[in-house]
Design a protein around this motif. Structure first.
Motif, PDB file in Angstrom:
ATOM      1  N   GLU A  16       0.637  -1.210   0.244  1.00 52.94           N
ATOM      2  CA  GLU A  16       0.147  -0.021   0.767  1.00 52.94           C
ATOM      3  C   GLU A  16       1.382   0.620   0.089  1.00 52.94           C
ATOM      4  OE1 GLU A  16      -2.485  -0.293   3.925  1.00 52.94           O
ATOM      5  OE2 GLU A  16      -3.137  -2.608   2.948  1.00 52.94           O
ATOM      6  N   THR A  18       0.998   5.239  -0.636  1.00 54.01           N
ATOM      7  CA  THR A  18       0.472   6.354  -0.601  1.00 54.01           C
ATOM      8  C   THR A  18       1.107   7.680  -1.609  1.00 54.01           C
ATOM      9  OG1 THR A  18      -0.064   6.311   1.730  1.00 54.01           O
ATOM     10  CG2 THR A  18      -0.356   8.665   0.422  1.00 54.01           C
ATOM     11  N   GLY A  52      -1.960  12.351  -2.227  1.00 50.00           N
ATOM     12  CA  GLY A  52      -2.994  11.438  -0.646  1.00 50.00           C
ATOM     13  C   GLY A  52      -3.225  10.096  -0.520  1.00 50.00           C
ATOM     14  N   VAL A  54      -4.181   6.592  -1.878  1.00 53.59           N
ATOM     15  CA  VAL A  54      -3.923   5.028  -1.421  1.00 53.59           C
ATOM     16  C   VAL A  54      -4.330   3.949  -2.062  1.00 53.59           C
ATOM     17  CG1 VAL A  54      -3.168   3.679   0.618  1.00 53.59           C
ATOM     18  CG2 VAL A  54      -3.945   5.314   0.483  1.00 53.59           C
ATOM     19  N   LEU A  56      -3.465   0.351  -4.132  1.00 52.36           N
ATOM     20  CA  LEU A  56      -1.907  -1.567  -3.926  1.00 52.36           C
ATOM     21  C   LEU A  56      -1.695  -1.104  -5.199  1.00 52.36           C
ATOM     22  CD1 LEU A  56      -2.809  -3.927  -2.478  1.00 52.36           C
ATOM     23  CD2 LEU A  56      -4.616  -4.278  -4.446  1.00 52.36           C
ATOM     24  N   THR A  64      -5.141  -0.667  -7.870  1.00 56.66           N
ATOM     25  CA  THR A  64      -6.574  -0.291  -7.314  1.00 56.66           C
ATOM     26  C   THR A  64      -6.031   0.928  -6.336  1.00 56.66           C
ATOM     27  OG1 THR A  64      -8.837  -1.564  -6.759  1.00 56.66           O
ATOM     28  CG2 THR A  64      -6.652  -2.018  -5.998  1.00 56.66           C
ATOM     29  N   LEU A  66      -7.555   2.291  -3.284  1.00 56.32           N
ATOM     30  CA  LEU A  66      -7.697   1.372  -1.891  1.00 56.32           C
ATOM     31  C   LEU A  66      -8.857   2.616  -1.014  1.00 56.32           C
ATOM     32  CD1 LEU A  66      -4.695   0.268   0.057  1.00 56.32           C
ATOM     33  CD2 LEU A  66      -6.734  -1.204  -1.361  1.00 56.32           C
ATOM     34  N   GLN A  67     -10.575   1.948  -0.810  1.00 53.77           N
ATOM     35  CA  GLN A  67     -11.346   2.749  -0.564  1.00 53.77           C
ATOM     36  C   GLN A  67     -10.548   3.210   1.183  1.00 53.77           C
ATOM     37  OE1 GLN A  67     -14.531   0.419   0.002  1.00 53.77           O
ATOM     38  NE2 GLN A  67     -14.743  -0.239  -2.210  1.00 53.77           N
ATOM     39  N   GLY A  68     -10.939   4.681   1.895  1.00 53.82           N
ATOM     40  CA  GLY A  68     -10.896   4.978   2.592  1.00 53.82           C
ATOM     41  C   GLY A  68      -9.782   5.470   2.977  1.00 53.82           C
ATOM     42  N   GLY A  69      -9.030   5.622   1.688  1.00 57.82           N
ATOM     43  CA  GLY A  69      -7.655   6.773   2.272  1.00 57.82           C
ATOM     44  C   GLY A  69      -8.286   8.298   2.075  1.00 57.82           C
ATOM     45  N   ASP A  70      -7.206   9.193   2.260  1.00 56.28           N
ATOM     46  CA  ASP A  70      -7.699  10.714   2.497  1.00 56.28           C
ATOM     47  C   ASP A  70      -7.716  11.712   1.029  1.00 56.28           C
ATOM     48  OD1 ASP A  70      -7.750  10.059   5.490  1.00 56.28           O
ATOM     49  OD2 ASP A  70      -5.622  11.205   5.711  1.00 56.28           O
TER      50      ASP A  70
ATOM     51  N   ARG B   2      -3.275   2.337   8.646  1.00 59.52           N
ATOM     52  CA  ARG B   2      -3.473   2.663   8.315  1.00 59.52           C
ATOM     53  C   ARG B   2      -4.529   1.227   7.404  1.00 59.52           C
ATOM     54  NH1 ARG B   2      -5.500   7.598   4.995  1.00 59.52           N
ATOM     55  NH2 ARG B   2      -3.272   7.103   3.950  1.00 59.52           N
ATOM     56  N   PHE B   3      -5.580   0.612   7.119  1.00 60.74           N
ATOM     57  CA  PHE B   3      -5.934  -0.609   6.580  1.00 60.74           C
ATOM     58  C   PHE B   3      -5.353  -1.857   7.213  1.00 60.74           C
ATOM     59  CE2 PHE B   3      -5.853   2.517   2.864  1.00 60.74           C
ATOM     60  CZ  PHE B   3      -7.540   3.033   3.104  1.00 60.74           C
ATOM     61  N   ARG B 251     -12.561  -4.212   0.452  1.00 58.05           N
ATOM     62  CA  ARG B 251     -12.322  -3.149   0.858  1.00 58.05           C
ATOM     63  C   ARG B 251     -11.522  -2.835  -0.264  1.00 58.05           C
ATOM     64  NH1 ARG B 251      -9.431  -6.499   4.442  1.00 58.05           N
ATOM     65  NH2 ARG B 251      -7.485  -6.509   4.640  1.00 58.05           N
ATOM     66  N   VAL B 252     -10.720  -3.757  -1.178  1.00 52.05           N
ATOM     67  CA  VAL B 252      -9.743  -3.827  -1.959  1.00 52.05           C
ATOM     68  C   VAL B 252     -10.259  -4.320  -3.679  1.00 52.05           C
ATOM     69  CG1 VAL B 252      -7.365  -4.941  -2.690  1.00 52.05           C
ATOM     70  CG2 VAL B 252      -8.045  -3.879  -0.596  1.00 52.05           C
ATOM     71  N   ASN B 258      -9.986  -5.670 -12.723  1.00 49.67           N
ATOM     72  CA  ASN B 258      -9.837  -4.705 -12.773  1.00 49.67           C
ATOM     73  C   ASN B 258      -9.539  -4.704 -15.039  1.00 49.67           C
ATOM     74  OD1 ASN B 258      -8.532  -2.288 -14.621  1.00 49.67           O
ATOM     75  ND2 ASN B 258      -7.141  -1.780 -11.809  1.00 49.67           N
TER      76      ASN B 258
END
Lengths: 71, 372
Positions: A16, A18, A52, A54, A56, A64, A66-70, B2-3, B251-252, B258
């Motif tokens: 992961e 950023t 900012g 995030v 993968l 992809t 990622l969900q929930g990133g700022d 995070r995660f 979540r991924v 894709n």
């Protein structure tokens, strides 16, 4: 994840990262891979990215967002 | 982090372990295959087997891309790497995989210009910086790393870089799973599906397991509670008499994968009629070749390689380990002649190989086996 023991490149284990900067022209982003490590990442598969976000990342390619990133 | 921290919560892990115990029928011995080497690594790193009841057994699958490369392909890589005009680039783990007479690390020690890279983009950069040398990238991996190789080849073409080529050993995950299901010596109750491969291919390609073989699949993340929850979901399916593909790693993993990555793969690669897998033999349409349109970047066409099939070392039982027929410690040479420092078989090389995972985390489990 993001631990030095892991092989982050050859296996089905992503990293992961950023986004710090993104160059629209080249489609490459400079990302924070954790631990102060910066990597250049191909973003062709995830579209436009912003600092900012995030991602993968496998073998320096973002697979992809990622969900929930700022964001 | 995070995660990550949320998915390493011990209380959640214990609650899931309790739920699994409640779900497991004491009269049945469950065998669940985790397809991916990343799962194998997590299971042993976090000791997840110890949280499961004795009658829920995790069987390690063929999803470590280093482990499945046959010896003949390593010999071909060595043949290219030893050419004086070549800078041969590969991921770190591949440097230690034994060929018939050497590893790439040995070849490097003998003077070959073998360099470790973290991505095909690094290899392309080397090609840009060394226009008078031939830079070859040793491409391995499943659908997770293949898009990276494909995009780099497209980028090389766009930039007009002509001294870059790829020795392609990419493989796909579905054909070996089908081959395993046809194997008479393996009885499984279900699968933990590969999380990151599924970010590319989606969940749909695993539908054949419930449809054709009546085996449920749960696509799983890699953190400890991901794996525990996936086992829980699988046992719930079995308890309720359901048999389908479920996605724990929402979540991924998007259900459809894709599509951009699939398009890029289709542009650059085509299925080989057959590809050899370490320990599993030749499997139809399981490997990716470079399409004719990109033949100018195909190292197998740029350099003639021996292409000889080499039998695995007799002492090595990687094949049985990869099929989940034996546990790593049941191999004759595990931990004695074959260690991560001096691997005989591929499963001991990569940190995600089942043998290396057992060895590094001391999970020999011999006592448990003897007692039972």
């Amino acid at each position: 994840m993001n631990e030095p023991f892991h092989c982050i490149t050859c296996s089905d284990e992503g990293c992961e990262m950023t986004v710090l900067e993104w160059d629209r022209g080249t489609g490459l982003a400079v990302c924070d891979a954790g631990g102060g490590v910066r990597e250049e990442v191909e973003t062709a598969l995830v579209g436009d990215v912003s600092p900012g976000d995030v991602l993968l990342v496998h073998a320096a390619t973002a697979l992809t967002r990622l969900q929930g990133g700022d964001r | 982090m995070r995660f990550v921290s949320e998915f390493r919560n011990p209380e959640l892990g214990r609650a899931l372990a309790h739920q699994i115990r409640e779900l497991a029928d004491p009269g049945h011995h469950y065998k669940v295959m985790e397809v991916c080497g990343g799962h194998t690594h997590s299971i042993y790193k976090y000791g997840l087997e110890d949280l499961l009841p004795d009658n829920v057994e995790l069987v390690h699958g063929p999803g470590c891309p280093v482990c499945v490369i046959p010896m003949g392909r390593v010999d071909d890589a060595l043949d290219i790497a030893r050419r004086p005009e070549v800078i041969f680039t590969c991921f770190g783990d591949m440097m230690r995989v034994p060929g018939s007479d050497a590893t790439l690390l040995h070849a490097k020690a003998e003077g070959a210009d073998v360099r470790m890279v973290y991505s095909p983009l690094d290899a392309l950069r080397l090609a840009r910086e060394n226009p008078d040398r031939q830079v070859v990238f040793f491409a391995v991996g499943f659908e997770t790393t293949a898009p990276s190789t494909a995009l780099t080849m497209i980028r090389a073409r766009a930039e007009g870089i002509t001294n870059f080529s790829v020795f392609c050993n990419h493989v796909t995950i579905v054909p070996p799973l089908r081959a395993l299901m046809e194997s008479p010596d393996l009885r499984l109750d279900g699968f933990l599906g590969p999380g990151h491969v599924s970010t590319v291919v989606g969940a749909r390609p695993f539908g054949f397991l419930p449809a054709d073989y009546k085996k449920p699949v749960v696509i799983s993340g890699f953190e400890p509670t991901d794996v525990m929850q996936s086992v829980c979901m699988l046992l719930t399916q079995l308890a309720e008499g359901r048999c389908e593909v479920e996605n724990q790693y929402t979540r991924v993993v998007p259900w459809e994968g894709n599509p951009n990555a699939m398009r890029v793969l289709a542009e650059v690669f085509a299925l080989r009629p057959h590809f050899e897998w370490r320990g599993l033999g030749f499997i139809s349409q399981s490997g990716l070749a470079i399409r004719d349109d990109y033949a100018d970047q195909d190292a197998e066409q740029r350099f003639t390689v021996p292409g000889v099939r080499v039998a695995d070392p007799k002492a090595c039982q990687c094949g049985e380990v990869l099929k989940g027929v034996i546990k790593p410690y049941e191999c004759k040479v595990f931990g004695s002649a074959c260690t991560p420092e001096t691997p005989i078989g591929t499963c001991m090389v990569s940190s995600e190989g089942a043998c290396a995972a057992y060895y590094n985390f001391g999970r020999f489990n011999r006592e448990k086996q003897l007692v039972s």
